[in-house]
Design a protein around this motif. Structure first.
Motif, PDB file in Angstrom:
ATOM      1  N   TYR A  83       0.850  -1.194   0.000  1.00 34.71           N
ATOM      2  CA  TYR A  83       0.000   0.000   0.000  1.00 34.71           C
ATOM      3  C   TYR A  83       0.881   1.239   0.000  1.00 34.71           C
ATOM      4  O   TYR A  83       2.048   1.191   0.387  1.00 34.71           O
ATOM      5  N   GLU A  84       0.296   2.326  -0.447  1.00 37.26           N
ATOM      6  CA  GLU A  84       1.032   3.589  -0.589  1.00 37.26           C
ATOM      7  C   GLU A  84       0.200   4.723  -0.029  1.00 37.26           C
ATOM      8  O   GLU A  84      -1.010   4.805  -0.255  1.00 37.26           O
ATOM      9  N   ILE A  85       0.841   5.589   0.733  1.00 38.26           N
ATOM     10  CA  ILE A  85       0.228   6.810   1.260  1.00 38.26           C
ATOM     11  C   ILE A  85       0.931   7.988   0.599  1.00 38.26           C
ATOM     12  O   ILE A  85       2.142   8.131   0.716  1.00 38.26           O
ATOM     13  N   GLU A  86       0.166   8.821  -0.107  1.00 38.92           N
ATOM     14  CA  GLU A  86       0.741  10.011  -0.751  1.00 38.92           C
ATOM     15  C   GLU A  86       0.018  11.250  -0.227  1.00 38.92           C
ATOM     16  O   GLU A  86      -1.125  11.519  -0.574  1.00 38.92           O
ATOM     17  N   SER A 138       2.453  19.324   9.023  1.00 44.51           N
ATOM     18  CA  SER A 138       1.678  20.510   9.427  1.00 44.51           C
ATOM     19  C   SER A 138       1.397  21.444   8.258  1.00 44.51           C
ATOM     20  O   SER A 138       0.333  22.072   8.197  1.00 44.51           O
ATOM     21  N   SER A 139       2.326  21.541   7.301  1.00 45.86           N
ATOM     22  CA  SER A 139       2.121  22.434   6.155  1.00 45.86           C
ATOM     23  C   SER A 139       1.103  21.887   5.156  1.00 45.86           C
ATOM     24  O   SER A 139       0.679  22.605   4.247  1.00 45.86           O
ATOM     25  N   PHE A 140       0.701  20.628   5.311  1.00 49.87           N
ATOM     26  CA  PHE A 140      -0.294  20.032   4.417  1.00 49.87           C
ATOM     27  C   PHE A 140      -1.707  20.095   4.995  1.00 49.87           C
ATOM     28  O   PHE A 140      -2.677  19.861   4.291  1.00 49.87           O
ATOM     29  N   VAL A 141      -1.810  20.375   6.283  1.00 53.40           N
ATOM     30  CA  VAL A 141      -3.106  20.367   6.954  1.00 53.40           C
ATOM     31  C   VAL A 141      -3.906  21.611   6.580  1.00 53.40           C
ATOM     32  O   VAL A 141      -3.378  22.723   6.562  1.00 53.40           O
ATOM     33  N   THR A 142      -5.184  21.419   6.271  1.00 52.47           N
ATOM     34  CA  THR A 142      -6.050  22.534   5.870  1.00 52.47           C
ATOM     35  C   THR A 142      -6.479  23.336   7.104  1.00 52.47           C
ATOM     36  O   THR A 142      -6.228  22.941   8.244  1.00 52.47           O
ATOM     37  N   GLY A 143      -7.166  24.455   6.836  1.00 59.77           N
ATOM     38  CA  GLY A 143      -7.645  25.301   7.924  1.00 59.77           C
ATOM     39  C   GLY A 143      -8.642  24.596   8.816  1.00 59.77           C
ATOM     40  O   GLY A 143      -8.809  24.962   9.989  1.00 59.77           O
ATOM     41  N   GLU A 144      -9.315  23.575   8.290  1.00 56.79           N
ATOM     42  CA  GLU A 144     -10.274  22.799   9.091  1.00 56.79           C
ATOM     43  C   GLU A 144      -9.602  21.640   9.809  1.00 56.79           C
ATOM     44  O   GLU A 144     -10.268  20.721  10.299  1.00 56.79           O
ATOM     45  N   GLN A 145      -8.263  21.658   9.833  1.00 59.45           N
ATOM     46  CA  GLN A 145      -7.482  20.608  10.486  1.00 59.45           C
ATOM     47  C   GLN A 145      -7.737  19.230   9.867  1.00 59.45           C
ATOM     48  O   GLN A 145      -7.877  18.214  10.552  1.00 59.45           O
ATOM     49  N   ILE A 146      -7.769  19.223   8.526  1.00 57.36           N
ATOM     50  CA  ILE A 146      -7.960  17.992   7.766  1.00 57.36           C
ATOM     51  C   ILE A 146      -6.689  17.700   6.967  1.00 57.36           C
ATOM     52  O   ILE A 146      -6.138  18.599   6.321  1.00 57.36           O
ATOM     53  N   LEU A 147      -6.236  16.464   7.008  1.00 56.32           N
ATOM     54  CA  LEU A 147      -5.111  16.024   6.185  1.00 56.32           C
ATOM     55  C   LEU A 147      -5.660  15.211   5.016  1.00 56.32           C
ATOM     56  O   LEU A 147      -6.416  14.254   5.215  1.00 56.32           O
ATOM     57  N   ILE A 148      -5.295  15.614   3.803  1.00 54.02           N
ATOM     58  CA  ILE A 148      -5.785  14.949   2.601  1.00 54.02           C
ATOM     59  C   ILE A 148      -4.646  14.138   1.985  1.00 54.02           C
ATOM     60  O   ILE A 148      -3.518  14.624   1.867  1.00 54.02           O
ATOM     61  N   TYR A 149      -4.943  12.918   1.573  1.00 50.59           N
ATOM     62  CA  TYR A 149      -3.901  12.069   0.995  1.00 50.59           C
ATOM     63  C   TYR A 149      -4.543  10.970   0.146  1.00 50.59           C
ATOM     64  O   TYR A 149      -5.736  10.685   0.253  1.00 50.59           O
ATOM     65  N   TYR A 150      -3.726  10.376  -0.699  1.00 46.00           N
ATOM     66  CA  TYR A 150      -4.147   9.210  -1.468  1.00 46.00           C
ATOM     67  C   TYR A 150      -3.795   7.943  -0.701  1.00 46.00           C
ATOM     68  O   TYR A 150      -2.733   7.846  -0.089  1.00 46.00           O
ATOM     69  N   LEU A 151      -4.683   6.969  -0.757  1.00 40.91           N
ATOM     70  CA  LEU A 151      -4.381   5.603  -0.335  1.00 40.91           C
ATOM     71  C   LEU A 151      -4.489   4.717  -1.570  1.00 40.91           C
ATOM     72  O   LEU A 151      -5.508   4.713  -2.252  1.00 40.91           O
TER      73      LEU A 151
END
Length: 321
Positions: free
Chosen positions: A186-189, A231-244
């Protein structure tokens, strides 16, 4: 009569703490109570008499344990296998009547593999089952745990994400044996929306389903990263977005680096034009030079690969979902 006597002997091999059958090494407390190795490691003192554990072992019970034939743990589901203590682990991992636990916290469901997807659908969670490529959103909440089922390559997996002690862990477990789990990765991007070149990619092999979360969420068993690093990837709503992405490992089709290098050398030798050493005088009557091949090799034009919009999108690392 013999069957009844055999069952009574098996009762003597039940651990008084976890009720599983004990196998060598069988530990003892100072009073003489015997427990399995797993419970001995968990307990600071004997749960039956509160006495201290010693380094001694119950040799008599160990001798009995290696001679007995044990019922499969899935006997209540209908498995009638009789196994030695060395055969139990291998059989129970592959037993066709094995029960699989739900990965959601506080869910006591245990059932057959073919019933697992229907059970998960009955949970009515807000997140739909994942497939082999997904966009995920994780709320950056301390001490949180998130799980979802993954359907890929006609197989089922658990996807688990945990945020604990300022660290994020991601794990994918193949719902089957640990040996078969090695056939999948598996890959996390992690990416920043609108900034395609800003990303972090991590990958690992899938784990087997029998690995408990306490062992699963470790740097040796899954991918992880410090919260400060994302931390620089986290949105203002404190959400981390990534591909699985869940991938099938096809190592037999992948050429090893040494073999690839050997092929390149062999190919280079076959394409090289051999010129005669003129210092040795005129060519012998039997020596011929293929002028046409030599000219085409030395004057072959070099073309630059085009880089159109599709290639640019591919290089950006995004997958069209």
């Amino acid at each position: 009569m013999e069957e009844h006597l055999y069952d009574e002997l098996l009762v003597e091999l039940e651990c008084p703490i976890c009720t599983n059958y004990m196998s060598p090494p069988i530990r003892q407390c100072a009073t003489g109570h015997s427990v399995c190795e797993t419970c001995r490691k968990k307990l600071p003192k004997c749960a039956l008499c509160q006495g201290k554990f010693t380094e001694s072992r119950n040799i008599s019970l160990e001798g009995l344990a290696v001679k007995m034939r044990y019922p499969c743990i899935n006997k209540p589901a209908g498995c009638m296998a009789k196994l030695s203590f060395t055969e139990r682990e291998t059989h129970e991992l592959r037993c066709p009547l094995k029960g699989f636990k739900c990965a959601m916290d506080k869910c006591s469901w245990v059932g057959k593999l073919e019933d697992l997807a229907a059970h998960w659908a009955s949970k009515k969670t807000s997140s739909k089952p994942y497939h082999k490529s997904n966009v995920c959103h994780t709320k950056m909440k301390a001490e949180s745990y998130y799980v979802n089922i993954v359907e890929a390559y006609n197989k089922l997996f658990w996807f688990k994400c945990k945020l604990t002690k300022n660290k994020l862990f991601w794990a994918v477990q193949y719902i089957g044996s640990a040996k078969e789990a090695d056939g999948f990765s598996y890959e996390i991007e992690i990416f920043k929306p609108g900034r395609s070149k800003k990303k972090i990619t991590m990958s690992d092999y899938c784990q087997g389903i029998d690995l408990e979360n306490q062992e699963l969420f470790s740097e040796e068993a899954c991918v992880s990263i410090n919260v400060d690093s994302v931390s620089s990837f986290v949105t203002g709503e404190q959400i981390l977005i990534y591909y699985l992405r869940v991938n099938m490992v096809q190592e037999e089709k992948l050429m090893q680096p040494v073999a690839l290098l050997q092929q390149e050398v062999k190919s280079a030798k076959s394409d090289t034009v051999k010129h005669r050493d003129r210092s040795k005088g005129p060519p012998t009557p039997g020596h011929k030079v293929n002028k046409k091949k030599a000219a085409s090799a030395t004057n072959k034009p070099q073309y630059k690969q085009k880089n159109d919009g599709f290639d640019k999108q591919k290089n950006d690392g995004f997958v069209l979902l």
